[in-house]
Structure formats: C-alpha cells, structure tokens
Design an enzyme around this catalytic site. Structure first.
Site, PDB file in Angstrom:
ATOM      1  N   HIS A 133      -4.599  -0.970   0.748  1.00  0.00           N
ATOM      2  CA  HIS A 133      -2.800   0.750   0.346  1.00  0.00           C
ATOM      3  C   HIS A 133      -4.601   1.676   0.505  1.00  0.00           C
ATOM      4  O   HIS A 133      -5.950   2.114  -0.063  1.00  0.00           O
ATOM      5  CB  HIS A 133      -3.756   1.079  -0.950  1.00  0.00           C
ATOM      6  CG  HIS A 133      -2.496   2.211  -1.296  1.00  0.00           C
ATOM      7  ND1 HIS A 133      -1.168   2.474  -1.093  1.00  0.00           N
ATOM      8  CD2 HIS A 133      -3.069   3.384  -1.716  1.00  0.00           C
ATOM      9  CE1 HIS A 133      -0.863   3.574  -1.487  1.00  0.00           C
ATOM     10  NE2 HIS A 133      -1.924   4.093  -2.133  1.00  0.00           N
ATOM     11  N   CYS A 134      -4.304   2.520   2.088  1.00  0.00           N
ATOM     12  CA  CYS A 134      -5.388   3.524   2.158  1.00  0.00           C
ATOM     13  C   CYS A 134      -4.640   4.698   1.913  1.00  0.00           C
ATOM     14  O   CYS A 134      -3.912   5.922   2.503  1.00  0.00           O
ATOM     15  CB  CYS A 134      -4.691   3.450   4.234  1.00  0.00           C
ATOM     16  SG  CYS A 134      -6.211   4.566   4.928  1.00  0.00           S
ATOM     17  N   PRO A 135      -5.814   5.816   1.239  1.00  0.00           N
ATOM     18  CA  PRO A 135      -5.411   7.008   0.224  1.00  0.00           C
ATOM     19  C   PRO A 135      -5.519   8.220   1.420  1.00  0.00           C
ATOM     20  O   PRO A 135      -4.876   8.914   1.367  1.00  0.00           O
ATOM     21  CB  PRO A 135      -6.406   6.641  -0.571  1.00  0.00           C
ATOM     22  CG  PRO A 135      -7.857   6.131   0.277  1.00  0.00           C
ATOM     23  CD  PRO A 135      -6.765   4.956   0.380  1.00  0.00           C
TER      24      PRO A 135
END
Length: 765
Positions: A133-135
C-alpha cells in the site's frame, strides 16, 4: 485511489499524495519557467522537449497508480458462506505448477484468499497480487495498477535525473550571479529533486529486481519463497514482459451508477399505479456470478394497497340455490350411498376464509318436531338433493353416513321383509299379555323377537333407523333415539307443511328396502303395553365415532344374547313356563352362529326336538313323542290356519270362564308370520333370534271336564315325569288332532283374573 461507496472522506489519507503531487508539479513548473529558456538558447531546444515528455509521462503514471483499481476482490454475502465461516480451517493448500501454495481464510471478506492475494489493512480489501500500500499515491499496488506504479517510478527517476542534471548545468554557467532569482530558483528545484532522488532511485531499483525475479514486495518482505522455488516466476524476460506488456486484468467490483435508471418497467412487471413510487432495483455481484436478488423496498402506497386487498384469497364458494328449490338432477337419491341430511334448506351463511373447508351450517330448522298426534312426512314424500344429503350439520358429531358393506364386510344386507298381516298383530298382542304376566310374577324381562314360520323369508329389522329416529337439532344421536323411535313415519306433519324430514337408510338394511314406505307399527290390544310417550334419555353419544357406536351396539347384542340364554335356562329348569319357538329348528344349534352373513344368528330348537331330547325322556316315552310331533305339525301349518280359528282362539283366551288347556300352553295358531317386536332389535343380527322362554309360577289344580272332552292333554304326575319338572312336562300341544297320550290325561281348571292396571292373570284351580 478508488474508494468503496459509503466510506467517509479522511483528509489525513490525502496529505502524502497531495505533498507528492505538489512537489512534483511545482518543481517541474519552476524548472520549465526559470531554467529551460536559457537551456533552449545555450544547449539545445531538445532539452525542454525531453523534460516535458518525461514530465507528462510521470503525471500520467502517477494518476493511473493513484486512481486505478488495484484488483480488489468483492466480499462474500453475509449468508453466502455462513457455515464455512465457523467450520472452515484457517489454511488450505493448492497446487500451482506442482508446488503446494497455502491459502488463508479471510475472516473479513469471508473467503479463502487466492495465491499472492493479501488483505490490505489500510484499504480493508483483499487485493489480487498484492504488492504494498503506497501512501504517496494513496492506493494499494496490486495486479491491475502495478504496471503504472512501476512506470511512474521509472519515469520519475528519469525526470528527476534530468531536472538535477540540467539544473546543475544552469548553476555552473551562472556561478558569479548566485544571488540572481533564476539561479536561486534553479538551485531550489535541484535541492527538491536531489532530496527525493535517492529514495525514488532506490525504490525503482528495488522494483526492477522484483520484476525481473517475478516477485512482489509482500512476498519479498514476508519471505515466502526465500529458501524455495517461486512457482509464479516466468523467467527474467518473461516477468518483465508480463508486467509491462500483459493485458489488463479484469475488474471485479463495479460501482453502482450514480444516475437513476433511464428505463422504466411497465406491466406485467409492476402495477401502473405503483410505477412512480417504486424503489430502484439492487443488483448484487459476487465471485460466484450474478446473484438474482432484486430487492425492492415496499413503499407506503403499496402497503396501503395491500390493506385494501381482500384477505380471503381462496376459491369462491359454490353458488347458492334458491331456498326451497331443488334441481332436476337432485330428485332421486342414489341408492348406493348412505343418505342422511338434517335440513331441507340449501342456503348457508357465508363461510370465513379460515373455515372455508368445513361443511356448511344450514340456517333453517334442523329436524321439525311433531307431537304424538301429529303426522310426520316420510322419505317417499321428500326428494333430497345430492349436496343436501352430504352436507350434514355435524361440526363435531360423528357421521353415520356409512357405505354399503359387502358380504365380507361387517354386516350383510338383507332382502326386503314381507308385509304385515293380521296374524302378526294378534300374535303380538298375545305375546304382550304373556310377557306382562311373566314380568309381574318376577320373571326376567326379555325382548320379544318376531316369530317367523318355517320357510318364510328372513325379516330385517324395521324401525331401527327410521326417519323419526334422526338426530335432534344439534345433530347428536342418543341411545334412545337409535333404539326407540319417538313417532311413526310415513305421514305428513300439519305443523310444518313446508319442512321435510330426511330419511336415513341403515347400512345394515337391504338397498331394496330404501324406497319402501314405512309400515305402521302393530296396534296392540293389551291395555298394559299400549303406546305411551317416553322422554329421551339424557345420555347422548354426540362425539363418538363409528367404531365406538359399533362397539356399543355389539355389547348390547351380547347382553341380549346372555339374557336370552339365562331366560332359556330358567324356563328349562323352572316349575312352569311358556315356550315360544320361532320355527322348527334344532335345539342343538342354539348357541352356534350362522356361517353366512344371511343366515340366522341363533337357532333354537322346536318343541319336538326339545321334548325328544335326553332331558325330556323322548327316547323312553314314545307316546310323548307322538303328542309332541302332532304339535310340531300344527305349528308348521300355522300360516294356513283360517282367521276364524284364530279369532276363536283369541276369544277363548279372553273368556272370563274356563278355557281349554292350562295356563302354560299356547295354541299353534299363534305361530303366524312375524310381527315387529315391542322393543327394537339390534341391527347386527337379523336371523330369527328367539325369545325362548317366559316362565311363570302358577299353582296347579285339576282341570275341568270340558277341557277333558275337547282337548286331551298330556298328563304328568305332580312330582316329576321321567326325571323332569312338571313345568317341562307340560310342553305338549295345546290344540291339534286327537291322539293317544303317553299317560293318563291331567285336567286342570283355568280361571282368568284381572289385576291392577288391566293385567290379566291365569290361575289354575
């Protein structure tokens, strides 16, 4: 960064992506505004073109990685795998290219995650080929958007390299004027690009390694294939080709359209008046396919219209006929079915929905009541409809509508009885006198059965289920109404001229006897046993079934047979008695039932068999046998006796003076055709069941001379004759052809005395 419908907007989630977008767009814009013009003039015009293309490519991939669906699996329905949710193991193994790969049960999405799938704790969804999950893009990186994320890293790295390189060229050429604005802005852009260059270049190199090895960030971090073989690798070239050139994976979750449906459903799908208020249809998709659950909420208008609908949705009741009218096809009752009805009216009140399968309740009077002096219409004066026959007024009472039985059934049918004659009436009156006299002297009360001559047809039971023996208003049948009918049928009732009484045909009667008109009961000349009104018994068998009623009737018949046997024994061994034989049957068959259903139930012996038996000394007294045989011949010829001799015998019996014969003898003229009994008989036995003996204790005295001359009698000693009692020895014929007697004749004088209540006593002097 797609979001599922219904999730709330969280501003904190967009801070990283907003910062990344601002830095990317701001630094690039400053570079193109303050640095690229000098580079176009000094170096080449291709420098701004190259940087512009790379920048657009970065923005495109960034947007795709941010807003594209990474490959989210839809959650299972609440009731789809409810049982598996409790019984399913935590892991399952599947074979991928010959290698066992473990799948884990997802307690949130309620299914086993496919290989390389993982549940994102930030997005709260299971993502296919989950990487991380890439912020910075505010989205999960999965199978569907990993390509764009990887290209974003590559293009961003190239763009940052170009910005830093061309910015360094500009600063080196303007070293003497570092305080100038253009030089200061270029140095700031270089600092931002250089600051993010190290992590971006490092991240890009890391993903290049993962792509070439065919792994994901999640698999690399968790170490799933650290010491083993990766079943998902396709080789270096194949992995790169799969990431960059493979077709786009399908999307599993489709958001509902925000606009209302343009198409409007028309009848027969919806009623026209409810089209405006119909709620939109809801379509649910699952991993197993399209679920046909079209849920539509009920509006207030539809509920109001449901209240207006009638609740009785059952089949309509049959049409009612006019009161007092019957169809042409309802004129003749079917003889094969048991006919019973309680009312002649066919109208019935409307039946509620919950009782529409119960029989109708007639609203008119049930069975019209007639007094003793009134006349009641018989079954021949009334035609019943088929539906009136079968719509009995029995809500909780047993139905006596029994079908006809075959010879192998419970009871057999009997042929119709012969018509009554005058001899029946007189013989019934004589038996009434003897029965009353025997009862006054302490004898057993035994029901007299109709006497029948030898060779005559069997007489069925009349008056058992007569039209006047129908149940009363509430449809119940009492013990007395079954056995003792209240009023004779076959007449008309002036009190109720319009109401009719339905007839009931007993299942024990012959079908041919249904249509016969009821015969009036014999008129008794006895002043004692005349017809007198009788109150019905308070005990009623309302709610008893057919089996219970049959058992009650069988027990009554058994008690009657025992009473007959006791009376027979008392008459055999008493001091005096009267013997009435129905016919000349053998006494040896008295206790044996008939084999066939039409045969007699009990057979009693005749006078000659009784006297000729061992107890009567028939073998030792031939003269006595001759006298008794003459009596038997007179009995067999009784139906052919003229009425004058019958009247003469009756006059002799009623004469106040001496009469021929003793009080214990009866004339053979009395053996006439059968007559109805004073007490109804059981329908279970139709044979000539005899009232065997009615004994009386009378003192004996010498007979008169007139009796000696007219009727020579069998004389027996006062003590015993051949070891028998005197009462049994006086069983010789009362009237017959003169013949030699076995012993000197014994003459007695008989006097007739009237007692209380009109009872006549015969006293031997």
């Amino acid at each position: 960064m797609p979001r599922s419908p219904g999730t709330r907007l969280k501003p904190a989630k967009y801070i990283p992506v907003a910062t990344a977008a601002a830095l990317l767009v701001g630094s690039s814009t400053l570079f193109f505004v303050f640095t690229c013009p000098w580079l176009t003039r000094a170096v080449s015009p291709a420098v701004p073109v190259y940087n512009g293309i790379i920048f657009l490519f970065v923005l495109a991939n960034f947007s795709m990685a941010t807003f594209m669906d990474p490959g989210v699996f839809p959650r299972a329905d609440e009731d789809e795998d409810k049982e598996d949710d409790f019984r399913a193991p935590l892991y399952k193994n599947v074979d991928v290219r010959g290698i066992q790969v473990r799948m884990k049960w997802c307690a949130t999405c309620h299914f086993y995650r496919p290989p390389r799938c993982s549940h994102c704790s930030v997005c709260d969804n299971c993502v296919e080929d989950f990487d991380h999950h890439c912020p910075w893009v505010n989205n999960c990186i999965g199978r569907r958007n990993y390509r764009y994320f990887f290209l974003f890293l590559l293009s961003l790295s190239a763009h940052m390299v170009g910005v830093v390189a061309f910015g360094l060229v500009y600063v080196l050429n303007h070293a003497e004027g570092l305080g100038a604005a253009h030089t200061t802005i270029t140095m700031a852009v270089m600092c931002v690009a250089g600051l993010f260059f190290i992590p971006v270049i490092g991240l890009t190199g890391f993903h290049v390694v993962l792509v070439t090895r065919g792994r994901t960030t999640n698999e690399h971090v968790t170490g799933k294939f650290r010491g083993g073989v990766n079943p998902f690798t396709r080789g270096c070239y194949g992995n790169v080709e799969h990431v960059l050139c493979s077709p786009l994976a399908p999307r599993y979750v489709v958001e509902p359209p925000r606009l209302p449906l343009a198409a409007r459903l028309k009848p027969p799908f919806l009623r026209p008046e409810l089209l405006e208020r119909a709620a939109p249809l809801k379509v649910k998709l699952s991993d197993n396919g399209l679920k046909a659950g079209l849920g539509r909420s009920k509006s207030k208008g539809s509920l109001d219209r449901l209240d207006e609908k009638p609740l009785d949705l059952g089949p309509p009741l049959p049409p009612k006929a006019e009161a007092g009218t019957f169809g042409g096809d309802l004129q003749t009752p079917r003889p094969s079915s048991a006919e019973s009805a309680l009312s002649a009216q066919r109208t019935s009140p409307p039946t509620p929905a919950m009782y529409k399968f119960r029989p109708a309740f007639p609203s008119g009077p049930k069975a019209p009541f007639c007094g003793p002096g009134e006349q009641v219409p018989g079954p021949d004066s009334l035609t019943l409809g088929e539906d009136s026959i079968h719509s009995l007024d029995f809500a909780s009472e047993p139905s006596l509508d029994l079908p006809d039985y075959t010879p192998g059934g419970l009871h057999a049918a009997y042929p119709p009885s012969p018509p009554l004659s005058a001899a029946d009436t007189f013989s019934g009156a004589l038996r009434s006198l003897s029965l009353k006299a025997a009862g006054r002297r302490g004898g057993d009360h035994v029901a007299l059965q109709p006497l029948r001559s030898e060779g005559g047809p069997p007489t069925p039971h009349r008056g058992i289920f007569a039209p006047h023996a129908l149940p009363n208003r509430n449809g119940s049948l009492s013990y007395d109404s079954l056995l003792n009918p209240g009023s004779p049928g076959g007449h008309t009732c002036p009190a109720h001229p319009s109401a009719g009484v339905a007839s009931y045909r007993s299942p024990y009667l012959h079908p041919g006897a249904v249509g016969e008109p009821p015969r009036p009961p014999p008129r008794s000349f006895s002043p004692v046993l005349g017809p007198r009104p009788r109150e019905p018994s308070p005990v009623r068998y309302d709610n008893l079934s057919r089996t219970i009623m049959a058992s009650i009737q069988e027990r009554k018949d058994r008690e009657e047979r025992e009473r007959l046997l006791r009376s027979q024994a008392d008459s055999l061994f008493g001091d005096s008695g009267v013997y009435d034989a129905p016919s000349s049957y053998s006494l040896q068959q008295a206790s044996a039932l008939a084999d066939g259903a039409r045969g007699p139930a009990l057979r009693y012996g005749s006078r000659d068999d009784l006297v000729a038996g061992p107890g009567f000394g028939g073998a030792r007294n031939p003269a006595l046998q001759t006298s008794v045989s003459s009596l038997s011949s007179a009995v067999s010829r009784a139906p052919r006796t003229s009425s004058s001799s019958l009247q003469a015998d009756l006059a002799n019996n009623n004469a106040p003076g001496p009469r021929p014969g003793s009080g214990s003898h009866r004339s053979p003229v009395r053996q006439g055709p059968p007559s109805p009994p004073s007490t109804p008989r059981s329908p279970s036995y139709a044979g000539p069941k005899a009232v065997a003996f009615i004994h009386t204790d009378l003192p004996e005295s010498p007979p008169s001379l007139a009796v000696q001359r007219d009727h020579p009698q069998l004389k027996t000693p006062p003590s015993k004759l051949n070891g028998q009692s005197p009462g049994l020895a006086r069983l010789g014929p009362a009237a017959g052809p003169p013949g030699p007697s076995a012993s000197p004749a014994r003459h007695t004088l008989v006097k007739k005395v009237s007692g209380v209540g009109g009872t006549t006593y015969e006293i031997s002097v």
